[in-house]
Design an enzyme around this catalytic site. Structure first.
Site, PDB file in Angstrom:
ATOM      1  N   ASP A  75     -10.349   2.480  -5.629  1.00 44.75           N
ATOM      2  CA  ASP A  75      -9.147   3.311  -5.583  1.00 44.75           C
ATOM      3  C   ASP A  75      -8.009   2.481  -6.166  1.00 44.75           C
ATOM      4  O   ASP A  75      -7.509   1.555  -5.522  1.00 44.75           O
ATOM      5  CB  ASP A  75      -8.850   3.728  -4.142  1.00 44.75           C
ATOM      6  CG  ASP A  75      -7.585   4.575  -4.017  1.00 44.75           C
ATOM      7  OD1 ASP A  75      -7.005   4.937  -5.060  1.00 44.75           O
ATOM      8  OD2 ASP A  75      -7.183   4.867  -2.880  1.00 44.75           O
ATOM      9  N   GLY A 125      -4.456   2.380  -6.975  1.00 43.93           N
ATOM     10  CA  GLY A 125      -3.195   3.057  -6.689  1.00 43.93           C
ATOM     11  C   GLY A 125      -2.012   2.394  -7.369  1.00 43.93           C
ATOM     12  O   GLY A 125      -2.163   1.477  -8.186  1.00 43.93           O
ATOM     13  N   GLY A 126      -0.842   2.851  -6.999  1.00 44.45           N
ATOM     14  CA  GLY A 126       0.364   2.334  -7.611  1.00 44.45           C
ATOM     15  C   GLY A 126       0.698   0.911  -7.202  1.00 44.45           C
ATOM     16  O   GLY A 126       1.350   0.179  -7.956  1.00 44.45           O
ATOM     17  N   SER A 127       0.260   0.497  -6.008  1.00 45.49           N
ATOM     18  CA  SER A 127       0.589  -0.835  -5.501  1.00 45.49           C
ATOM     19  C   SER A 127      -0.642  -1.712  -5.280  1.00 45.49           C
ATOM     20  O   SER A 127      -0.589  -2.923  -5.483  1.00 45.49           O
ATOM     21  CB  SER A 127       1.353  -0.718  -4.172  1.00 45.49           C
ATOM     22  OG  SER A 127       2.503   0.063  -4.312  1.00 45.49           O
ATOM     23  N   LEU A 128      -1.744  -1.092  -4.842  1.00 47.66           N
ATOM     24  CA  LEU A 128      -2.947  -1.849  -4.487  1.00 47.66           C
ATOM     25  C   LEU A 128      -4.188  -1.258  -5.146  1.00 47.66           C
ATOM     26  O   LEU A 128      -4.239  -0.060  -5.442  1.00 47.66           O
ATOM     27  CB  LEU A 128      -3.154  -1.839  -2.965  1.00 47.66           C
ATOM     28  CG  LEU A 128      -2.140  -2.559  -2.087  1.00 47.66           C
ATOM     29  CD1 LEU A 128      -2.410  -2.252  -0.623  1.00 47.66           C
ATOM     30  CD2 LEU A 128      -2.190  -4.062  -2.324  1.00 47.66           C
ATOM     31  N   LYS A 173      -8.036  -0.837  -4.052  1.00 45.44           N
ATOM     32  CA  LYS A 173      -8.969  -0.949  -2.942  1.00 45.44           C
ATOM     33  C   LYS A 173     -10.390  -0.773  -3.470  1.00 45.44           C
ATOM     34  O   LYS A 173     -10.629   0.082  -4.314  1.00 45.44           O
ATOM     35  CB  LYS A 173      -8.681   0.104  -1.869  1.00 45.44           C
ATOM     36  CG  LYS A 173      -7.442  -0.184  -1.032  1.00 45.44           C
ATOM     37  CD  LYS A 173      -6.148   0.167  -1.733  1.00 45.44           C
ATOM     38  CE  LYS A 173      -5.988   1.650  -1.943  1.00 45.44           C
ATOM     39  NZ  LYS A 173      -4.675   1.987  -2.599  1.00 45.44           N
ATOM     40  N   GLU A 203      -8.632  11.955  -7.414  1.00 43.75           N
ATOM     41  CA  GLU A 203      -8.225  11.189  -6.239  1.00 43.75           C
ATOM     42  C   GLU A 203      -8.077  12.052  -4.996  1.00 43.75           C
ATOM     43  O   GLU A 203      -8.274  11.583  -3.874  1.00 43.75           O
ATOM     44  CB  GLU A 203      -6.933  10.413  -6.500  1.00 43.75           C
ATOM     45  CG  GLU A 203      -5.684  11.215  -6.643  1.00 43.75           C
ATOM     46  CD  GLU A 203      -4.448  10.318  -6.727  1.00 43.75           C
ATOM     47  OE1 GLU A 203      -4.137   9.627  -5.740  1.00 43.75           O
ATOM     48  OE2 GLU A 203      -3.804  10.310  -7.799  1.00 43.75           O
ATOM     49  N   THR A 246       1.680   4.505  -1.812  1.00 39.72           N
ATOM     50  CA  THR A 246       2.977   4.241  -2.429  1.00 39.72           C
ATOM     51  C   THR A 246       3.928   5.400  -2.145  1.00 39.72           C
ATOM     52  O   THR A 246       5.098   5.218  -1.828  1.00 39.72           O
ATOM     53  CB  THR A 246       2.806   4.037  -3.947  1.00 39.72           C
ATOM     54  OG1 THR A 246       1.862   2.986  -4.165  1.00 39.72           O
ATOM     55  CG2 THR A 246       4.124   3.671  -4.601  1.00 39.72           C
ATOM     56  N   GLY A 252       5.908   2.584  -1.077  1.00 36.00           N
ATOM     57  CA  GLY A 252       6.768   2.130  -2.164  1.00 36.00           C
ATOM     58  C   GLY A 252       8.231   2.151  -1.769  1.00 36.00           C
ATOM     59  O   GLY A 252       9.010   1.286  -2.178  1.00 36.00           O
TER      60      GLY A 252
END
Length: 268
Positions: free
Chosen positions: A7, A9-12, A14, A72, A102, A125
């Site tokens: 996954d 994402g915008g920050s992490l 996974k 997603e 986020t 975020g």
């Protein structure tokens, strides 16, 4: 490891994979995507990657592994259902799914499918962005730890602040205005601003989730997403509001990996 669910994402980022019959997980900041790709190249050079999330295309561009990209929203709903069954022994449930990454997405999940009902830009975020402005650091763990020692009553205008010694028409500790006393609290610390930020985020999310629950006539709220990882204050506020609204709140232990788990399962 012949396949890995990711996954992005915008920050992490996974990641979920199976080893010796058990699912394992890892996560990387999105800024360390090159380290992740290097780890994959060395450890599992032939594994198939099933990728979901807004940064899926970045993973696909950077790796030589075979890649399948899945929706997603499909992955999040699938992963949440799996976690409910594994941890709470709940199968074929109807619930409102709140994914706090986020930003935040809210779904209505039934045994026959799901619908993404609404979303908001308020989420992890927001916490990192405002935390950076307020406390001078973007480290999520540090921001959460500092918020835990803050006092939001110095920053938020509460109902009882307005009514003073008089009886309040609703619960006095409810928020009348987020950050409504910030300009009056000359002794406030940065930690106080941080806990008020978490309060604002939690209130926004629970109000939206409760509206969806009312519209869909569903009582169970399931909270997932990386913003809840180690964030006991956010979880506590969400849980308390859920109870006060007559809702049942569930927080799967591995909720941060719901999307990656769903991607992994959808590869079957």
């Amino acid at each position: 490891m012949n396949r890995i669910g990711i996954d992005a994402g915008g920050s992490l980022i996974k990641m979920v994979f199976e080893e010796k019959g058990e699912l394992h997980n890892r996560k990387f900041p999105i800024t360390e995507i090159d380290s992740l790709i290097q780890w994959l190249n060395i450890t599992v050079p032939t594994a198939k990657l099933i990728v979901t999330g807004g940064k899926s295309y970045v993973v696909k561009e950077k790796t030589t592994h075979p890649v399948s990209i899945v929706n997603e929203f499909d992955a999040m709903a699938e992963g949440a259902c799996f976690l409910l069954e594994q941890e709470f022994h709940l199968l074929h449930e109807e619930f409102i799914l709140i994914s706090i990454g986020t930003g935040t997405s809210i779904y209505h999940v039934t045994p026959s499918g799901y619908e993404r009902v609404i979303g908001t830009g308020i989420g992890g975020g927001t916490f990192i962005g405002l935390g950076t402005l307020l406390a001078g650091t973007s480290n999520f763990t540090e921001l959460v730890e500092r918020a835990a020692s803050g006092d939001r009553k110095k920053i938020d205008l509460l109902v009882r602040d307005i009514y003073g010694p008089n009886e309040t028409p609703i619960i006095g500790d409810l928020t009348a205005a987020n950050f409504g006393k910030a300009h009056l609290s000359h002794d406030a610390k940065k930690d106080d601003y941080l806990i008020s930020t978490i309060q604002l985020i939690a209130e926004t999310i629970i109000l939206l989730a409760n509206q969806v629950a009312q519209i869909k006539n569903v009582n169970k709220l399931v909270f997932v997403g990386s913003t809840l990882s180690g964030n006991q204050m956010l979880r506590k506020i969400l849980d308390e509001f859920s109870q006060s609204l007559g809702r049942e709140a569930l927080f799967p232990t591995n909720g941060a990996f719901a999307g990656a788990i769903g991607a992994y399962l959808l590869s079957n």
